[in-house]
Design a protein around this motif. Structure first.
Motif, PDB file in Angstrom:
ATOM      1  N   VAL A 112       0.837  -1.197   0.000  1.00 14.40           N
ATOM      2  CA  VAL A 112       0.000   0.000   0.000  1.00 14.40           C
ATOM      3  C   VAL A 112       0.876   1.253   0.000  1.00 14.40           C
ATOM      4  N   VAL A 113       0.525   2.204  -0.838  1.00 16.19           N
ATOM      5  CA  VAL A 113       1.201   3.513  -0.809  1.00 16.19           C
ATOM      6  C   VAL A 113       0.297   4.437   0.008  1.00 16.19           C
ATOM      7  N   ASP A 114       0.776   4.826   1.164  1.00 18.81           N
ATOM      8  CA  ASP A 114      -0.051   5.561   2.113  1.00 18.81           C
ATOM      9  C   ASP A 114      -0.095   7.058   1.767  1.00 18.81           C
ATOM     10  N   ILE A 115      -1.305   7.596   1.634  1.00 19.39           N
ATOM     11  CA  ILE A 115      -1.447   9.005   1.226  1.00 19.39           C
ATOM     12  C   ILE A 115      -0.831   9.943   2.273  1.00 19.39           C
ATOM     13  N   ALA A 116      -1.130   9.671   3.529  1.00 18.70           N
ATOM     14  CA  ALA A 116      -0.628  10.558   4.591  1.00 18.70           C
ATOM     15  C   ALA A 116       0.896  10.554   4.611  1.00 18.70           C
ATOM     16  N   ALA A 117       1.471   9.347   4.507  1.00 18.88           N
ATOM     17  CA  ALA A 117       2.933   9.247   4.559  1.00 18.88           C
ATOM     18  C   ALA A 117       3.552   9.968   3.362  1.00 18.88           C
ATOM     19  N   LEU A 118       2.916   9.807   2.203  1.00 17.65           N
ATOM     20  CA  LEU A 118       3.452  10.438   1.008  1.00 17.65           C
ATOM     21  C   LEU A 118       3.384  11.961   1.122  1.00 17.65           C
ATOM     22  N   CYS A 119       2.249  12.463   1.606  1.00 18.44           N
ATOM     23  CA  CYS A 119       2.117  13.921   1.760  1.00 18.44           C
ATOM     24  C   CYS A 119       3.122  14.449   2.771  1.00 18.44           C
ATOM     25  N   GLY A 120       3.285  13.700   3.847  1.00 15.33           N
ATOM     26  CA  GLY A 120       4.265  14.095   4.858  1.00 15.33           C
ATOM     27  C   GLY A 120       5.659  14.132   4.253  1.00 15.33           C
ATOM     28  N   ALA A 121       5.969  13.136   3.444  1.00 16.98           N
ATOM     29  CA  ALA A 121       7.321  13.031   2.876  1.00 16.98           C
ATOM     30  C   ALA A 121       7.641  14.181   1.928  1.00 16.98           C
ATOM     31  N   ILE A 122       6.636  14.731   1.264  1.00 20.50           N
ATOM     32  CA  ILE A 122       6.933  15.867   0.376  1.00 20.50           C
ATOM     33  C   ILE A 122       6.895  17.192   1.133  1.00 20.50           C
ATOM     34  N   GLY A 123       6.655  17.115   2.437  1.00 19.48           N
ATOM     35  CA  GLY A 123       6.808  18.317   3.250  1.00 19.48           C
ATOM     36  C   GLY A 123       5.523  19.041   3.587  1.00 19.48           C
ATOM     37  N   ALA A 124       4.365  18.412   3.327  1.00 18.90           N
ATOM     38  CA  ALA A 124       3.110  19.066   3.689  1.00 18.90           C
ATOM     39  C   ALA A 124       2.763  18.708   5.131  1.00 18.90           C
ATOM     40  N   LYS A 125       2.015  19.614   5.756  1.00 18.88           N
ATOM     41  CA  LYS A 125       1.527  19.358   7.101  1.00 18.88           C
ATOM     42  C   LYS A 125       0.251  18.527   6.961  1.00 18.88           C
ATOM     43  N   VAL A 126       0.205  17.368   7.623  1.00 21.34           N
ATOM     44  CA  VAL A 126      -0.893  16.426   7.386  1.00 21.34           C
ATOM     45  C   VAL A 126      -1.757  16.225   8.623  1.00 21.34           C
ATOM     46  N   VAL A 127      -3.062  16.332   8.450  1.00 24.94           N
ATOM     47  CA  VAL A 127      -4.024  15.993   9.499  1.00 24.94           C
ATOM     48  C   VAL A 127      -4.936  14.915   8.930  1.00 24.94           C
ATOM     49  N   VAL A 128      -5.235  13.900   9.728  1.00 26.66           N
ATOM     50  CA  VAL A 128      -6.159  12.853   9.270  1.00 26.66           C
ATOM     51  C   VAL A 128      -7.422  12.932  10.117  1.00 26.66           C
ATOM     52  N   GLY A 129      -8.584  12.902   9.475  1.00 27.60           N
ATOM     53  CA  GLY A 129      -9.835  13.007  10.216  1.00 27.60           C
ATOM     54  C   GLY A 129     -10.915  12.114   9.648  1.00 27.60           C
ATOM     55  N   ASP A 130     -12.019  12.061  10.375  1.00 24.56           N
ATOM     56  CA  ASP A 130     -13.188  11.285   9.946  1.00 24.56           C
ATOM     57  C   ASP A 130     -14.265  12.273   9.501  1.00 24.56           C
ATOM     58  N   PRO A 131     -14.681  12.225   8.244  1.00 23.48           N
ATOM     59  CA  PRO A 131     -15.663  13.215   7.785  1.00 23.48           C
ATOM     60  C   PRO A 131     -16.989  13.139   8.540  1.00 23.48           C
ATOM     61  N   PHE A 132     -17.280  11.988   9.134  1.00 22.02           N
ATOM     62  CA  PHE A 132     -18.527  11.874   9.881  1.00 22.02           C
ATOM     63  C   PHE A 132     -18.465  12.660  11.199  1.00 22.02           C
ATOM     64  N   ALA A 133     -17.277  13.026  11.632  1.00 22.99           N
ATOM     65  CA  ALA A 133     -17.146  13.891  12.807  1.00 22.99           C
ATOM     66  C   ALA A 133     -17.238  15.336  12.306  1.00 22.99           C
ATOM     67  N   LEU A 134     -18.455  15.836  12.193  1.00 22.85           N
ATOM     68  CA  LEU A 134     -18.681  17.111  11.503  1.00 22.85           C
ATOM     69  C   LEU A 134     -17.992  18.277  12.187  1.00 22.85           C
ATOM     70  N   GLN A 135     -18.213  18.395  13.484  1.00 25.60           N
ATOM     71  CA  GLN A 135     -17.694  19.574  14.185  1.00 25.60           C
ATOM     72  C   GLN A 135     -16.169  19.591  14.168  1.00 25.60           C
ATOM     73  N   GLU A 136     -15.593  18.409  14.406  1.00 25.15           N
ATOM     74  CA  GLU A 136     -14.138  18.326  14.441  1.00 25.15           C
ATOM     75  C   GLU A 136     -13.559  18.693  13.072  1.00 25.15           C
ATOM     76  N   THR A 137     -14.183  18.191  12.019  1.00 24.26           N
ATOM     77  CA  THR A 137     -13.694  18.477  10.670  1.00 24.26           C
ATOM     78  C   THR A 137     -13.769  19.975  10.381  1.00 24.26           C
ATOM     79  N   ARG A 138     -14.904  20.574  10.760  1.00 25.33           N
ATOM     80  CA  ARG A 138     -15.080  21.996  10.505  1.00 25.33           C
ATOM     81  C   ARG A 138     -14.060  22.831  11.286  1.00 25.33           C
ATOM     82  N   GLU A 139     -13.861  22.449  12.543  1.00 29.08           N
ATOM     83  CA  GLU A 139     -12.904  23.206  13.358  1.00 29.08           C
ATOM     84  C   GLU A 139     -11.485  23.054  12.813  1.00 29.08           C
ATOM     85  N   THR A 140     -11.154  21.847  12.389  1.00 26.68           N
ATOM     86  CA  THR A 140      -9.835  21.629  11.796  1.00 26.68           C
ATOM     87  C   THR A 140      -9.656  22.530  10.581  1.00 26.68           C
TER      88      THR A 140
END
Lengths: 648, 205, 377
Positions: free
Chosen positions: A520-548
């Motif tokens: 598996v090529v992991d999206i988060a790991a790949l984004c991290g490796a190119i230097g982006a700041k990565v947050v992983v969330g659950d879209p069903f957690a509405l408030q948390e997603t919006r606040e993030t």
């Protein structure tokens, strides 16, 4: 009901056009098949994958169409028959490689199958892949029924080996996604062994390196190949004339349009006045055949979809031979006999033929038409929307709320996948997505927008991208955004599969097209490796997603990545199961009163929710509801209740 | 049933419904039965976006001789099978004619516009009236309710196929259905499909 | 702040009811929104974010509480005042005046935490301690100059929350939220616009049935000249300060023409020329400097000894019996100490208030003879 291993040579079975193409490839002894999913092409690789077997047939879903074509070309170079499959705009992606491949030539038979979508039934473009054949100077074949789809595909490998170049086979939605009777042929027993012979001279087509240089020399050779193809096409059984010896009107047509033309002529009862030349080899056209048929009449109607590709070729040949065949009147796209955009059908073909011949098409009785008018407009429009339980609805809800809170006019750059509906049907994405182009273009556009801050632009910029699209074409754009320090939020809407086209595997999934375990090529790991700041969330957690999201909008310059992970509601692991049993408490539901005004049914718009006009309360449609529980989180009165569903 | 001739050649069937109702499955099963009977069958389907709540329509052309276009010409349906009531009206508007026979499952699936209150969904009586007026014969079923009773609303499509068999306009029957379903499906699902088919047969008096 | 041409509106027929659409057209898009939060926490359609009120989704109701409660939608302020206050107390310049005092918190600690005399903090703490209220809707410092509205029930917690804010907080939104809790006796510290919103809520039949406005027991008003918009303000401040380190701000009397930003180690100074453009658009339309719809109002004092002495005191306008009773209780309990009001202070305050009324570019349909002061037409 679909093609399977149990079927034998000589069986007459019902096959989808795409299955027939796959069967043709199997009967030709294809050993490597690669593609990228895209409606209406996906079933070809899916069918082949059911026949995959170590050492006999390798099938892969590649990360994109260019890689698919390269994968297939490698097999050809190594002596194995191969094919690559894509939808029309996929050819654009692969075209840079195709240009060079057409110059270098191939070894074992290699075909490119492209499935176009006239009418854009499941596309955001009406791209024409036929023109690539002319542009790249490679032969083009177009099947006109299901049996022919199989035969033509099988023969395309033979042609490819005869001219030592890639051959393009083009289908359309109405062929690929239609089904019909097909008599099966034999599957070849022998398999070839793979070896790339490359120790010879550049000029040695058998053992030399495979390159498109020396360019002029190779280009001349390529043009010789295409002339050879034209000569072969003169005798091809895929081109056939039917009709009177000297027809009043000659229809020249190909692909699904042949069936529309036949039906049109039959509906007008004009079989004795109209002849039909059906072409299966549509580039290069066989000049002698055309000359022969064009000589039989003065009036010619070219019936084809979208652009006047055939029409222009026929006109060029007619002009070149005008001394021998005489002056003709042409009907088609340029004179407006047929529309140049949208798909054709028997009625459009009938109207065109009827106008030319002065025949009025048959009509329904006036009494029936009167009844039709009486009931016109009774059926409410059925707008497409996200499925019940779809994570995208939740993601866009949070994106909308975050953008509205932020208040600086931020927007979403959309991309290709189900989530594109946020651009196509505004209410599906709560009016957030404002651009939609090619795969990965949302990220590229965002990268560009993200550099406009110095010109006074302070709108937050969000790119959305599905998991499969991420691997396909978003990565270079994202790397660009990181490197240029573009100020964007990149949201990967990761629903764990290529959902739009039917859950094909991609590099983020741990099994491949053949069902084997894959890294598996992991999206988060790949984004991290190119230097982006990565947050992983659950879209069903509405408030948390919006606040993030609001936090990221206020945050530092640069690329911020948010990965919203939640499997598609139709994914094999979720489909038909409910996590929650949902219920609306009538006592709490505020209905259309001030304080709610039907937020769930009017704004959130999940098909699993209904507005009960009598009770003036929301209710759950239990047949439709997928039990995701998200609507409970938006109800201002806490009237929508979730109860954990019993595991079945 | 014994007569294998078609009432018309090509005989044109439209199966319509909404994404997720098993429309594609229903048309495949019916077409496969007809191929078994020796006919040349063409199915034209539009299902690119079907899973996303849109209308889905399959055109089935049945002929003893030729391959026909995957799109039925306007006004030329011979049999309409609607898995959803307003879809019946939508199809009749384009493909209806005085001799079409209609078979309609009356369980509505509300379009988003109706859920949001922007559009009205016609009353069942209005739908019946319209379908009856635009068809030679019209038959209304509650296939979804029957399917739920059987355990899963998805079997509504097979109930409708059972009803088609009973109409007697096509040379298909329970034995043929059983043969097709046994080949095309895991054994665990065969029994429920046969029961659904029988319910459909019984529903058409 | 500046004299603005006023639209002649006396002849216009005013629509006094509306929903979100009218709210958006007449208040949010025109820059009249005060950010008070009166339309927030009633429904899922509006929210407070930073110091702004935003529309999240479209609501199509023709009438809504959002429009009814908004301090910038049409209202007959004269009529409202006559319902809440003794006719004899009403003045053109300052609304109801039952009494006028100069006071400060007796405890020095309270004063240090507070902006000037610490009267507001002392009164709210007292009201909680004495059980006059069981919940106080106040504003806490928040982060990065973005104050947060909070409801506290402990006197000790209220005592911690002194100090002026230069950016608005959605106090009324918090009050709306508090109304949905089981608080029985609620007190609010409100700016003039917030106090007006709460007064409008008390008069709305739409809300009466379910809102429980009878649980509102105390409104302490704050004098207010204007508030600043958070985003432009912080953009300016970030150039010289670390926002996280800011502990307070003040504007000394106008001759200094400076906003002082206090940090633990230093004080940054910004010319008001730089800061004035950050004043909320809505404040330019405000005609109420002293929170006329309160039980008592509190603001900075003027003293003949000058600014350094005056900044330790507050001026207090008592408007209602409830306000007077609270002030008297504070005197009896020794929570506040008083000094003589210098001659002319009330007149100077009236003049300042009148100036604001004259300068205000008021929203359409908001009128009252007492507030127009002969400026109409």
């Amino acid at each position: 009901m679909s093609m399977d291993r149990g079927q034998r040579e000589g069986d007459e079975v019902l096959l989808m056009g795409n299955e027939a193409i796959a069967r043709g490839a199997l009967e030709a002894g294809v050993q490597v098949a690669a593609g990228y999913p895209g409606t209406p092409s996906s079933e070809i690789i899916e069918t082949l994958s059911r026949f995959a077997e170590t050492g006999k047939l390798y099938v892969e879903w590649s990360t994109n169409e260019k890689v698919a074509m390269e994968t297939a070309a490698a097999a050809s170079f190594a002596g194995l028959r191969s094919l690559c499959v894509m939808k029309q705009n996929g050819v654009n992606v692969a075209s840079d490689f195709l240009l060079h491949l057409a110059g270098s030539g191939t070894r074992a038979g290699m075909i490119l199958i492209t499935c176009d979508d006239p009418g854009a039934l499941s596309s955001v473009n009406e791209g024409e892949s036929r023109h690539f054949a002319r542009l790249m100077e490679i032969p083009l074949l177009e099947p006109a029924d299901f049996q022919e789809a199989k035969e033509m595909t099988r023969w395309a490998f033979t042609l490819s080996e005869e001219i030592r170049n890639i051959v393009m086979v083009r289908s359309v939605t109405r062929m690929s996604h239609a089904s019909g009777n097909v008599i099966l042929g034999a599957l070849p027993p022998a398999v070839r062994k793979a070896e790339f012979l490359c120790d010879g001279a550049v000029s040695d087509p058998e053992r030399g390196p495979v390159i498109s240089a020396p360019v002029i020399e190779k280009h001349r050779l390529q043009q010789e190949k295409i002339r050879k193809a034209a000569a072969i096409f003169e005798k091809s059984p895929f081109n056939a004339y039917s009709g009177p010896e000297r027809p009043e009107l000659l229809i020249i047509t190909s692909s699904a349009c042949r069936l529309y033309s036949l039906e049109a002529v039959s509906l007008l009862d004009a079989e004795d006045r109209v002849g039909i030349l059906k072409l299966g080899t549509t580039w290069p056209l066989p000049p002698a055949l055309l000359k022969r048929v064009l000589s039989t009449t003065e009036k010619i109607l070219i019936v084809e979809e979208v652009l006047p590709f055939l029409e222009e070729q026929v006109k060029i040949l007619a002009a070149e031979q005008v001394r021998e065949i005489g002056v003709k009147t042409f009907y088609g796209k340029n004179d407006g006999a047929l529309p140049m955009a949208g798909e054709l059908n028997p009625d459009l073909a009938m109207a065109a033929v009827g106008r030319i011949l002065g025949i009025d098409p048959p009509v329904l009785s006036s009494a029936y038409r009167k009844k039709l008018r009486a009931f016109a407009g009774l059926a409410p429009r059925r707008e497409q929307t996200f499925c019940p339980g779809c994570p995208h609805r939740a993601s866009y809800w949070s994106i909308r709320e975050a953008l509205q809170r932020d208040g600086r006019g931020g927007f979403v750059c959309g991309d290709i996948g189900c989530y594109a509906m946020a651009s196509l049907f505004p209410a599906a994405g709560f009016y957030t997505a404002k651009t939609l182009h090619a795969m990965g273009s949302g990220t590229g556009l965002a990268s560009g927008f993200g550099k406009l801050g110095s010109f006074g632009m302070d709108q937050p910029i969000i790119a959305v991208c599905g998991d499969s699209t991420f691997y396909h074409a978003a990565i270079p754009a994202l790397i660009n955004a990181v490197h240029q320090n573009a100020n964007i939020i990149f949201i990967a809407l990761d629903n764990n599969g290529t959902a739009m086209t039917g859950f094909q595997s991609h590099p983020g999934i741990d099994i491949n097209a053949m069902g084997d375990a894959s890294p598996v090529v992991d999206i988060a790991a790949l984004c991290g490796a190119i230097g982006a700041k990565v947050v992983v969330g659950d879209p069903f957690a509405l408030q948390e997603t919006r606040e993030t999201l609001n936090r990221l909008m206020e945050g530092q310059q640069g690329v911020k990545v948010l990965i919203l992970k939640q499997s598609c509601a139709l994914s094999p692991e979720k489909k038909g199961t409910k996590r929650y049993l949902m219920q609306v408490d009538d006592a709490l539901c505020r209905g259309d009163a001030c304080g709610c005004n039907r937020l769930c049914t009017r704004i959130f718009r999940c098909p699993g929710l209904l507005w009960n006009r009598e009770k003036k309360k929301a209710q759950i449609d239990e047949v439709i509801c997928a039990g995701c529980g998200v609507c409970a989180g938006i109800c201002p009165a806490e009237a929508i209740r979730c109860e954990e569903a019993a595991k079945s | 049933m014994t007569n294998l001739a078609l009432r018309k050649d090509p005989y044109n069937i439209v199966i319509t419904g909404v994404g997720g109702q098993g429309n594609v499955m229903a048309s495949r099963v019916l077409a496969t039965m007809l191929v078994r009977r020796g006919f040349r069958v063409t199915i034209g389907e539009t299902f690119g976006m079907s899973q996303r709540g849109g209308s889905v329509m399959s055109h089935i052309r049945v002929s003893s001789a030729a391959v026909w276009s995957p799109q039925i010409p306007k006004g030329r349906a011979d049999l309409l099978v609607a898995l959803e009531p307003v879809e019946a009206i939508r199809v009749l508007a384009d493909y209806g004619n005085p001799s079409v026979k209609s078979l309609v499952n009356m369980r509505p699936i509300y379009p988003v516009g109706v859920i949001t209150g922007e559009a009205d969904y016609p009353a069942p009586e209005t739908i019946r009236k319209a379908v009856a007026a635009l068809s030679e014969t019209a038959c209304f079923l509650d296939a979804t309710a029957e399917a739920i009773r059987l355990g899963n609303p998805i079997w509504g499509n097979i109930i409708m196929i059972g009803a088609v068999a009973r109409l007697g306009v096509l040379p298909v029957n329970r034995e043929l259905f059983a043969a097709v379903i046994r080949e095309g499906m895991p054994a665990s699902r065969v029994e429920a499909n046969l029961r659904a088919f029988a319910i459909g047969e019984a529903a058409v008096a | 702040m500046r004299e603005t041409e006023r639209k002649a509106d006396s002849s216009e027929e005013e629509k006094v009811q509306g929903g979100q659409r009218e709210l958006e057209e007449r208040v949010l898009r025109t820059g009249f929104c005060t950010g008070c939060g009166a339309c927030v926490n009633l429904c899922p359609y509006q929210a407070s974010y930073r110091d702004r009120t935003v529309i999240l989704h479209h609501c199509d109701l023709a009438q809504g509480r959002c429009f009814a409660f908004c301090p910038r939608t049409p209202a007959d302020l004269t009529d409202m005042k006559s319902r809440f206050y003794d006719e004899a107390d009403l003045t053109h310049e300052l609304g109801a005046v039952k009494g006028f005092f100069i006071a400060r918190a007796a405890q020095e600690g309270n004063r240090r935490r507070s902006q000037h005399g610490g009267v507001v903090t002392a009164l709210m703490t007292l009201a909680l301690r004495e059980g006059l209220i069981d919940a106080a809707v106040l504003t806490e410092k928040g982060e990065e100059l973005l104050p947060r509205a909070v409801t506290v029930s402990e006197p000790e917690a209220a005592a911690q929350l002194g100090g002026s804010r230069f950016v608005v907080s959605p106090t009324v939104a918090e009050f709306n939220r508090a109304l949905r809790t089981d608080c029985r006796r609620i007190g609010v510290v409100a700016t003039p616009c917030q106090a007006l919103a709460i007064a409008k809520m008390r008069l709305q039949p739409l809300a009466a049935a379910e809102s429980g406005m009878d649980r509102l027991k105390l409104v302490v008003g704050l004098f207010c000249g204007w508030a600043l918009s958070w985003r432009p303000l912080t953009d300016i401040l970030r150039e010289k300060t670390d926002l996280a380190a800011v502990i307070g701000m003040d504007i000394p009397p106008s001759r200094y023409h400076t906003l002082e930003v206090y940090m633990p180690e230093e004080t940054a100074r910004f010319s008001l020329d730089e800061i004035t453009p950050c004043v909320r658009e809505s404040c330019r339309s405000c005609a109420d400097m002293t929170a006329e719809f309160s039980d008592l109002s509190v603001g900075s004092a003027r003293l003949p000894e000058g600014w350094e002495a005056a900044r330790l005191w507050n001026q207090v306008i008592v408007r209602t019996k409830r306000g007077r009773d609270l002030l008297e209780l504070a005197r009896r309990r020794g929570v506040l100490e008083f000094r003589e009001v210098p001659a002319g202070n009330l007149e100077k305050l009236k003049a300042a208030s009148l100036n604001k009324k004259k300068a205000a570019n008021r929203p359409q349909g908001q009128s009252g003879a007492g507030d127009r002061m002969g400026q109409a037409g």
